[in-house]
Structures are given as C-alpha cells and as structure tokens.
Enzyme design. Sequence first.
Site, mmCIF file in Angstrom:
data_model
loop_
_atom_site.group_PDB
_atom_site.id
_atom_site.type_symbol
_atom_site.label_atom_id
_atom_site.label_comp_id
_atom_site.label_asym_id
_atom_site.label_seq_id
_atom_site.Cartn_x
_atom_site.Cartn_y
_atom_site.Cartn_z
ATOM 1 N N CYS A 1 -23.811 -23.368 -0.782
ATOM 2 C CA CYS A 1 -23.029 -22.165 -1.090
ATOM 3 C C CYS A 1 -21.547 -22.469 -1.326
ATOM 4 C CB CYS A 1 -23.206 -21.118 0.014
ATOM 5 S SG CYS A 1 -22.535 -21.580 1.629
ATOM 6 N N HIS B 1 -21.688 -18.454 5.312
ATOM 7 C CA HIS B 1 -22.147 -18.327 3.925
ATOM 8 C C HIS B 1 -21.041 -17.735 3.075
ATOM 9 C CE1 HIS B 1 -25.200 -18.370 0.824
ATOM 10 N NE2 HIS B 1 -24.871 -17.129 0.477
ATOM 11 N N HIS C 1 -24.256 -16.709 -5.888
ATOM 12 C CA HIS C 1 -24.240 -17.617 -4.737
ATOM 13 C C HIS C 1 -25.451 -18.552 -4.779
ATOM 14 C CE1 HIS C 1 -27.149 -15.300 -1.852
ATOM 15 N NE2 HIS C 1 -27.457 -15.024 -3.097
#
Length: 363
Positions: A274, A322, A334
């Site tokens: 990510c 994240h 993402h």
Amino acid sequence: MGAGRRRVLTAAVTVVCAVTVLAAPGAAFAAPAPPPDPGATASVTVVTGDQELEAVRKKLESLYRAAAKATDEYNAAEEKARQQTAQVARLAKRIVEGREKLAGLKDRAGAAAAAQYRSGGLPPEAHLMLSDDPQDFLDGADRVRQGQHAAKGLIGEMTRTQEDLEQYAQDAREQMRKLEAGRRAKAEAQQRIEKRIEVAEKLEAELEQEEKERLALLERQAAARAQATWLSSGVLDDVTSKATAQGREAVAYATAQIGKPYQWGAEGPNTFDCSGLTSQAWLAAGKAIPRTSQMQWQQLKRVDVKDMRPGDLIIYWADASHVGMYVGDGTMVHAPRPGRTVTLAGAGSMPILGVVRPDPAVE
C-alpha cells in the site's frame, strides 16, 4: 455447505481465532465457563453458511491487518537500513580522506624537522654572533618565528585530524550497531508477516470455489456498507478542492498500476504494497515522501477531510497500517492486501484515521 465442509471450516476459524489471540500483545484469558447442568436443555445455535463465511471474512481481515502492520515495520527497518548504510559509506569516505590528510601532515612535519636539523638547531644568540650582517639576522629570526608558528599550527592540525578520525570511527561503529539491530527487527517483522499470511492463505484454501466467490461478495458488501455510511454523513458535501499539477501526476501514476498484484515490501514496478504504491506515485510526480504509511501519517501535513483533494493520502485504521490515494468523487486507489491487486475503492470503505498532504506548499 455440507456438514463435513462446515466442520472443517469451523475448525479452521477456531485455529485462526487461537492464532490471532496468541499473537495479540497483552491478551487476557478468561477462566473456562463451568459445564452446563446435565438436567438443563442445551441451546444450540445453527450457523448458516453466510454466517460462517462472515466469521472467516472478519478473521481474514484481522490477519491481513496484522500482516500490514508488520509490513510497515519491515519497510521502516528497510528504510533505516538504507539510510544507515549510506551513512556508514559517508563515514568510511571521511576516514579514508582523513588518513590521507594525516599522512600529508606527517610528511610536512617531517620536512620541517629535517630543515631544523640542517640549520643545526643553534640558539638565536649564536646566529647573531656568527652573522656578518645584523639585518640578515633579524630577517632570519623573523622567519624562525614564522616557522615556529607554522609548526605549532601544523601540530594543532594534526591533532584535530586525529581526533576527527577517532570520532568518524566511533560514529561508524554506532551506525553499524544500529544497522545490525535494524536487520534483526526486519527479520522479525518478516516472520510475523509470513506467519499471518500463511494462516490466512490456509484458511482460504479450505474454501470451495463457490464459497470463495461468496466470501468475495461479503467483502464487497461490507466495503459498500462502510462507504454508504461514510457518504451519508455528508463528509464530502463541502469537498471542492482541485488537484495540483503534482497531485494529478501522482494520481495518474497510481491509477496506471491498477491490476498489478499486491506484494508486501514491494515498491514496483510490477508489484506494490500500500505505501509502496503511494510513495512511488509521489516520487513519479517529483516529490519524495516517507516510505511507510505510519511515517506518512507522522511526517506529512494533516488536512481535514472536507479540504481533501486528489493526490492526498488517506490513512486507515487506528495504527495507520494502511494507506490509499484519494482520486476524487469519494474514491481512492490502493493496494489492498495479499491475494488482491491494485484497485479503486470507496474512500470510506475502511475506518479513516486521517488525511495527509504530500505537497502542502502548493495551494
């Protein structure tokens, strides 16, 4: 789902629950409940297939979140290792240069000592008596004083150079110590990542293809519910900010990676995690930002959601484990998790910790 499959799946969920609890820091354990009264009627809850799959979904989410946090730790250790390796290289260069300088100073000191020896080392009074011209003596005495000052300066420079060399060597040893500690931290994080992913993959492998498809549907439905709740709050009603030139470049890079697999620790060009995706997207736009989602949260400028613009980074979960990039219209891009590819998703499909801006100077 047949009875046999149900027993296997229930056992798998139980194993994952145990692994998750054992892996959690500071986990508390309750005393076992007493056995039911033999005369009492047991109440049995029949769990449907979707309920079981929902339990699997939540456990997978927990495992992959733990893996994401460990991935951030791995990436942070990797980044520190790069910086420390570069620092050790700089110190090694300074040590080499310092040694060369010290060797040159020693040569100069030796030449000065040889010159003094050739002059006989006579005191000034003797030179005055042996001189035919007093003015020549005075000129010579002045040169002697200058030479003495130069010698003192030379000795002082040699001393400082030697001290610098000792400090460089000490700094290099300290950097090497930190580098070794970072390597150990990285190896430990890697073990945690691989363990959680291994358990998650084993759990998913127990599912039939139809169950995997239903599980994927449950994931999409959960994300859609979270997104709908987020949008219905009116959080985007006042979002009118437009992307900067750099922001557009970052979004273009990130969206061009759609479909590429997630790989923990990866920064492209073929796979990403990510924060690898977001950091490389902004690097492609000409802006270097921190490597991990946690460092991005800590070091980049924070902005309100209502001021969010394309290119800004959305940090998720309370531990900042994240990150996605806002692309506009309530959507972000993402790299979700192992087994998934870079994709577009609702910006509110996960709990948002906050928003950060890589290019705050450009308003």
